[in-house]
Write a protein that holds these residues in place. Structure first.
Motif, mmCIF file in Angstrom:
data_model
loop_
_atom_site.group_PDB
_atom_site.id
_atom_site.type_symbol
_atom_site.label_atom_id
_atom_site.label_comp_id
_atom_site.label_asym_id
_atom_site.label_seq_id
_atom_site.Cartn_x
_atom_site.Cartn_y
_atom_site.Cartn_z
ATOM 1 N N ARG A 175 -17.337 -25.832 -32.204
ATOM 2 C CA ARG A 175 -18.312 -24.796 -32.519
ATOM 3 C C ARG A 175 -17.913 -24.067 -33.805
ATOM 4 N NH1 ARG A 175 -22.178 -21.710 -29.818
ATOM 5 N NH2 ARG A 175 -22.507 -19.739 -30.885
ATOM 6 N N GLU A 176 -16.621 -23.776 -33.915
ATOM 7 C CA GLU A 176 -16.161 -23.062 -35.110
ATOM 8 C C GLU A 176 -16.304 -23.922 -36.359
ATOM 9 O OE1 GLU A 176 -12.382 -21.178 -34.660
ATOM 10 O OE2 GLU A 176 -12.969 -20.191 -32.781
ATOM 11 N N VAL A 211 -19.699 -23.598 -37.413
ATOM 12 C CA VAL A 211 -19.889 -22.351 -38.157
ATOM 13 C C VAL A 211 -19.517 -22.565 -39.623
ATOM 14 C CG1 VAL A 211 -19.091 -19.974 -38.437
ATOM 15 C CG2 VAL A 211 -19.422 -20.920 -36.138
ATOM 16 N N VAL A 212 -18.365 -23.195 -39.828
ATOM 17 C CA VAL A 212 -17.893 -23.418 -41.190
ATOM 18 C C VAL A 212 -18.898 -24.282 -41.962
ATOM 19 C CG1 VAL A 212 -16.002 -24.327 -42.587
ATOM 20 C CG2 VAL A 212 -15.500 -23.160 -40.459
ATOM 21 N N ARG A 213 -19.454 -25.274 -41.270
ATOM 22 C CA ARG A 213 -20.474 -26.104 -41.927
ATOM 23 C C ARG A 213 -21.727 -25.301 -42.232
ATOM 24 N NH1 ARG A 213 -21.752 -31.923 -39.533
ATOM 25 N NH2 ARG A 213 -22.030 -32.525 -41.692
ATOM 26 N N ALA A 214 -22.138 -24.479 -41.259
ATOM 27 C CA ALA A 214 -23.361 -23.697 -41.450
ATOM 28 C C ALA A 214 -23.214 -22.773 -42.649
ATOM 29 C CB ALA A 214 -23.661 -22.881 -40.188
ATOM 30 N N ILE A 215 -22.044 -22.179 -42.777
ATOM 31 C CA ILE A 215 -21.815 -21.253 -43.879
ATOM 32 C C ILE A 215 -21.888 -21.968 -45.218
ATOM 33 C CG2 ILE A 215 -19.992 -19.885 -44.968
ATOM 34 C CD1 ILE A 215 -19.268 -18.969 -42.122
ATOM 35 N N GLY A 216 -21.574 -23.256 -45.210
ATOM 36 C CA GLY A 216 -21.739 -23.995 -46.457
ATOM 37 C C GLY A 216 -20.525 -24.794 -46.895
ATOM 38 N N ALA A 217 -19.624 -25.119 -45.948
ATOM 39 C CA ALA A 217 -18.496 -25.972 -46.318
ATOM 40 C C ALA A 217 -18.971 -27.417 -46.371
ATOM 41 C CB ALA A 217 -17.374 -25.842 -45.297
ATOM 42 N N PRO A 218 -18.592 -28.147 -47.404
ATOM 43 C CA PRO A 218 -18.948 -29.560 -47.443
ATOM 44 C C PRO A 218 -18.123 -30.344 -46.418
ATOM 45 C CG PRO A 218 -17.547 -28.997 -49.308
ATOM 46 C CD PRO A 218 -17.824 -27.715 -48.585
ATOM 47 N N TYR A 267 -14.377 -30.721 -46.825
ATOM 48 C CA TYR A 267 -13.522 -29.595 -46.455
ATOM 49 C C TYR A 267 -13.011 -29.763 -45.019
ATOM 50 C CZ TYR A 267 -12.144 -24.747 -45.577
ATOM 51 O OH TYR A 267 -11.449 -23.611 -45.243
ATOM 52 N N PRO A 312 -24.436 -28.114 -37.452
ATOM 53 C CA PRO A 312 -24.201 -26.699 -37.775
ATOM 54 C C PRO A 312 -25.158 -25.770 -37.035
ATOM 55 C CG PRO A 312 -25.140 -27.872 -39.672
ATOM 56 C CD PRO A 312 -24.793 -28.898 -38.644
ATOM 57 N N ALA A 313 -26.272 -26.333 -36.526
ATOM 58 C CA ALA A 313 -27.233 -25.471 -35.837
ATOM 59 C C ALA A 313 -26.695 -24.951 -34.503
ATOM 60 C CB ALA A 313 -28.543 -26.219 -35.624
ATOM 61 N N VAL A 336 -24.487 -23.000 -34.070
ATOM 62 C CA VAL A 336 -24.130 -21.596 -34.212
ATOM 63 C C VAL A 336 -25.249 -20.671 -33.786
ATOM 64 C CG1 VAL A 336 -22.503 -22.044 -36.058
ATOM 65 C CG2 VAL A 336 -24.872 -21.604 -36.614
ATOM 66 N N GLN A 352 -33.773 -21.362 -39.248
ATOM 67 C CA GLN A 352 -32.931 -22.504 -39.635
ATOM 68 C C GLN A 352 -33.525 -23.252 -40.820
ATOM 69 O OE1 GLN A 352 -32.421 -24.892 -36.126
ATOM 70 N NE2 GLN A 352 -30.912 -23.518 -35.234
ATOM 71 N N LEU A 393 -30.657 -25.299 -42.850
ATOM 72 C CA LEU A 393 -29.873 -25.872 -41.770
ATOM 73 C C LEU A 393 -30.695 -26.871 -40.969
ATOM 74 C CD1 LEU A 393 -28.045 -22.659 -40.614
ATOM 75 C CD2 LEU A 393 -26.908 -24.805 -41.145
ATOM 76 N N PRO A 411 -25.097 -27.935 -48.167
ATOM 77 C CA PRO A 411 -24.038 -26.938 -47.960
ATOM 78 C C PRO A 411 -23.922 -25.960 -49.134
ATOM 79 C CG PRO A 411 -23.259 -29.088 -47.290
ATOM 80 C CD PRO A 411 -24.604 -29.302 -47.916
ATOM 81 N N ARG A 427 -26.619 -23.392 -49.081
ATOM 82 C CA ARG A 427 -26.359 -22.352 -48.070
ATOM 83 C C ARG A 427 -25.304 -21.378 -48.562
ATOM 84 N NH1 ARG A 427 -26.721 -26.936 -44.318
ATOM 85 N NH2 ARG A 427 -24.461 -27.084 -44.067
ATOM 86 N N LEU A 428 -24.257 -21.943 -49.144
ATOM 87 C CA LEU A 428 -23.148 -21.117 -49.588
ATOM 88 C C LEU A 428 -23.588 -20.117 -50.647
ATOM 89 C CD1 LEU A 428 -20.111 -20.873 -49.093
ATOM 90 C CD2 LEU A 428 -19.730 -22.431 -50.995
ATOM 91 N N PHE A 476 -25.231 -15.695 -43.367
ATOM 92 C CA PHE A 476 -25.774 -15.876 -42.018
ATOM 93 C C PHE A 476 -25.112 -14.928 -41.030
ATOM 94 C CE2 PHE A 476 -26.378 -20.010 -44.033
ATOM 95 C CZ PHE A 476 -27.683 -20.309 -43.674
ATOM 96 N N PHE A 529 -25.263 -14.427 -36.831
ATOM 97 C CA PHE A 529 -25.826 -15.060 -35.648
ATOM 98 C C PHE A 529 -25.799 -14.116 -34.461
ATOM 99 C CE2 PHE A 529 -23.280 -17.987 -38.233
ATOM 100 C CZ PHE A 529 -24.290 -18.781 -38.753
ATOM 101 N N ASN A 589 -19.474 -15.617 -33.859
ATOM 102 C CA ASN A 589 -19.037 -16.915 -34.372
ATOM 103 C C ASN A 589 -17.909 -16.797 -35.383
ATOM 104 O OD1 ASN A 589 -20.572 -18.861 -32.993
ATOM 105 N ND2 ASN A 589 -22.366 -18.348 -34.219
ATOM 106 N N LEU A 620 -13.971 -17.280 -36.611
ATOM 107 C CA LEU A 620 -12.970 -18.319 -36.383
ATOM 108 C C LEU A 620 -11.788 -17.673 -35.673
ATOM 109 C CD1 LEU A 620 -13.312 -20.053 -39.837
ATOM 110 C CD2 LEU A 620 -14.619 -20.405 -37.736
ATOM 111 N N LEU A 643 -14.256 -20.844 -50.058
ATOM 112 C CA LEU A 643 -15.211 -21.961 -50.095
ATOM 113 C C LEU A 643 -16.044 -21.925 -51.366
ATOM 114 C CD1 LEU A 643 -16.644 -22.211 -46.480
ATOM 115 C CD2 LEU A 643 -15.364 -23.944 -47.726
#
Ligand SMILES: Nc1ncnc2c1ncn2[C@@H]1O[C@H](COP(=O)(O)OP(=O)(O)OP(=O)(O)O)[C@@H](O)[C@H]1O
Ligand SMILES: [Mg+2]
Lengths: 369, 289
Positions: free
Chosen positions: A274-275, A278-285, A288, A362-363, A365, B60, B65, B89, B92-93, B98, B100, B104, B106, B121
């Motif tokens: 899940r975390e 989150v990292v993907r949703a935020i925009g990590a390729p 990463y 990523p959804a 999240v 989304q 997303l 990505p 989004r960045l 976002f 939620f 969420n 880490l 990032l």
């Protein structure tokens, strides 16, 4: 720079300890097995290389020196000496006999060598003398330890008594123990007028090849090999069948390593999926995230390697202390190889979690926990 | 298809006939149905509507997303529906922060590290990133919680860290999906007000989904989504059933309840009975338009 890979690892200390422990065991398993292999290889090669001869004269088709059924007429020694370029010639008897040693039937390799030149004598004497007199014996370290023999003790071989005057190392071949005696004493274990080998030294390295050809043409019924050739042959004879076993056990070790590391990184990935979402949703390729599992897998396997490599020598020594037959040698080359093996282990182990990562949506999240 | 649109460059989000169908055949669900919408820069918009009406799905798609089944999403004039999977990505960045329903965060990182990570990032590293993270958390009232891990923070504090994280890269748009749903009424209100205040100060465009009627006082505009369609803007003739959150036209429903000098309208007798039985539960939902 925040390292999520490192922080996530540190968050799971007990799991890491267990996994690194698994890798350490796998590393030790590999070092111990390859060590036994290289231990034998060292012994078998040194039996030839450390004999101190440029050339080995054997009967034809029996060039290897360990199990070779080489038998030569003792008289040709004198004739060999007369060949141009020859500096010295010494006979060598290496005869395996199955005999009772202090009540236990063992395979003993009786080594009778020319005490004057020292050719073919023990090359690594750890205690006592390297040159036996009449009725003296230099016995293998493992044999001495097993039978509680020491300098001044007595060894009984086929009804003959020898006085122990030296202890030699690198003279146990897993199947036989070497015992060194004078040529004269060794002859009593051989049929009359026969010897196993002649060791020949040339006047100079440049003359070795010439001497070899000269002997070959003078004695068509014998084989002549250089020390290196003979050693190579002895190695193939002895360890050829042993090598696949070593490879299989090492492969099992690597497989265990891959499973241990892969399982740890995989479960950590699942638990944190899940975390990672989150990292993907935020925009990590994706890259990463792959770096995270790669870092984790490499850390565990390299850490396991380092600890394994560090504790193997003392552990092997300890096992040698308990079981003298456990002759194991860790060479720098093997250490380097095992290092690469465990880097590869990390790479392979990160493959499955990496695939899992690429499938995290990523959804997730947006869904409640 | 358009790559960019000739629009007034004051528009942050431009949705063109956006639809999303989940699944296919007889299990197909039309979650978002032909939604067109403009959100101007700096505007704060709330999307409300009953459960399953497509709010999250819409959000989304705005946030790159989820790919729309049809229609287009323009962010600052750029059509993001045309980008490849690998390009998303970065979109989004750079464009979105976002927030939620659950924070969420880490779990193995501290509050500061959680914020710092997204700065990393985006290529901001080292001491500068750490300082920015600490400053932001300070602004959100978490100056004394910097090295706490999420498990050591309250729900409201966690959600404030999440807001700091969303703001870290200074994105022009904040997208929030029920950011207060998991908090108690008071903490939720605090977080919402804070979000509104920071967003205003920083001039962010905000799209937030909420079930909390009090959001009306924070945002500029409330959009009502029902069955995937944008239904209405607020008007005199309609109100919302406080139980099921469906739109009710005041003069068409017969299920009305008068109490304390106020009137509540319901879509059905069932909702009205539920309201009467558990009145306190719906206290906050009470709305007059
Ligand atoms: N991944 C999915 N696959 C299939 N159907 C989905 C999926 N996600 C959502 N749906 C369906 O799409 C519709 C809209 O869902 P969505 O989550 O957008 O609603 P929502 O307005 O956010 O609801 P809530 O207020 O409960 O969060 C629902 O009918 C839902 O069941
Ligand atoms: Mg939702």
């Amino acid at each position: 720079m925040v390292s999520l890979a490192r922080e996530n690892l540190l968050h799971e200390k007990s799991k890491i300890v267990l996994s690194v422990g698994g890798v350490v065991l796998a590393v030790f398993l590999i070092f111990a097995t390859t060590g036994i292999y290289f231990g034998i290889v060292t012994v078998v090669e040194n039996m030839v290389l450390k004999a101190g001869a440029d050339l080995w004269v054997t009967s034809q088709g029996a060039s290897g020196s360990l199990h070779s059924p080489s038998l030569l007429n003792s008289r040709i020694g004198e004739e060999l000496k007369r060949i141009n370029g020859v500096k010295e010639v010494a006979p060598l008897i290496r005869r395996p006999i199955a005999t009772n040693v202090n009540g236990e039937k063992l395979l003993i390799s009786i080594n009778g060598f020319d005490t004057a030149s020292g050719l073919g004598g023990p090359w690594k004497v750890v205690k006592g003398t390297a040159i036996p007199g009449k009725g003296d014996a230099i016995v293998d370290r493992v044999l001495a330890k097993n039978k509680g023999m020491d300098i001044g003790g007595v060894i009984n071989l086929e009804g003959k008594q020898f006085k122990v005057v030296g202890i030699s190392d690198e003279t146990f071949t897993l199947i036989s123990y070497m015992v060194f005696v004078t040529m004269e004493d060794a002859r009593s274990f051989m049929p009359v007028d026969l010897t196993n080998f002649f060791l020949v030294n040339a006047n100079s390295p440049a003359e070795i090849a010439g001497v070899k050809t000269a002997i070959e043409s003078a004695f068509p019924a014998v084989s002549v090999s250089t020390s290196q050739q003979n050693a190579a042959e002895a190695k193939t004879e002895t360890v050829g069948g042993f090598l696949p076993i070593v490879l299989v056990i090492s492969a099992i070790g690597v497989l265990v390593g891959i499973l241990v590391v892969g399982l740890l990184v995989y479960t950590m990935t699942i638990e944190k999926s899940r975390e990672y979402g989150v990292v993907r949703a935020i925009g990590a390729p994706n890259f990463y995230l792959y770096k995270i599992v790669l870092f984790q897998a490499l850390t565990i396997s390299v850490l396991g390697f380092v600890i394994g490599a560090a504790i193997s020598p003392p552990l092997i020594s300890f096992m040698q202390y308990l079981v003298p037959e456990f002759v194991s040698v860790m060479t720098p080359k093997v250490i380097l190889w095992v290092f690469f093996l465990f880097v590869a282990t990390g790479l392979v182990a990160s493959f499955i979690p990496a695939r899992r990562l690429s499938r995290i949506d990523p959804a997730v999240v947006f869904k409640g926990q | 298809m358009n790559i960019t649109r000739e629009t007034n460059n004051n528009i942050a989000i431009d949705l063109q006939r956006l639809s999303k169908v989940y699944g296919s055949g007889h299990v197909a669900v039309k979650a978002v149905d032909d939604v067109s919408l403009h959100v101007t820069k700096g505007e704060m918009v709330a999307i409300m509507g009953p459960s399953g009406s497509g709010k999250t799905t819409l959000l989304q798609m705005i946030g790159a997303l989820l790919r729309p089944t049809s229609g287009e999403v323009f962010i600052d004039g750029k059509n993001i529906s045309l980008l490849s999977e690998n390009g998303l990505p970065r979109v989004r960045l750079q464009n979105f922060g976002f927030i939620f329903q659950t924070p969420n965060l880490l779990s193995s990182l501290t509050a500061t590290q959680n914020v710092e990570l997204v700065l990393n990032l985006a290529g901001k590293k080292g001491q500068g990133a750490r300082q920015r993270a600490e400053e932001l958390l300070g602004q959100l009232g978490l100056g004394d919680r910097l090295s706490h891990k999420p498990a050591q923070l309250s729900g409201g504090e966690q959600q404030r860290v999440a807001i700091a994280r969303a703001l870290a890269n200074n994105p022009p748009i904040l997208l929030a999906d029920e950011p207060t749903a998991n908090l108690d009424s008071q903490a939720g209100h605090g977080v919402m007000e804070l979000l509104g205040k920071v967003a205003r100060e920083m001039g962010k465009t905000v799209v937030t989904v909420s079930h909390d009627m009090r959001i009306r006082y924070v945002v500029d505009r409330v959009l009502w989504l029902e069955d995937g369609r944008l239904r209405i803007r607020w008007s005199e003739g309609v109100t919302i059933d406080p139980v099921c959150l469906m739109i009710v036209e005041k003069d068409k429903t017969t299920h009305v309840l008068e109490h304390d000098g106020e009137k509540d309208y319901f879509c059905s007798a069932e909702c009205k009975r539920e309201f009467e039985a558990h009145r306190s539960k719906y206290k906050d939902v009470h709305i007059s338009l």
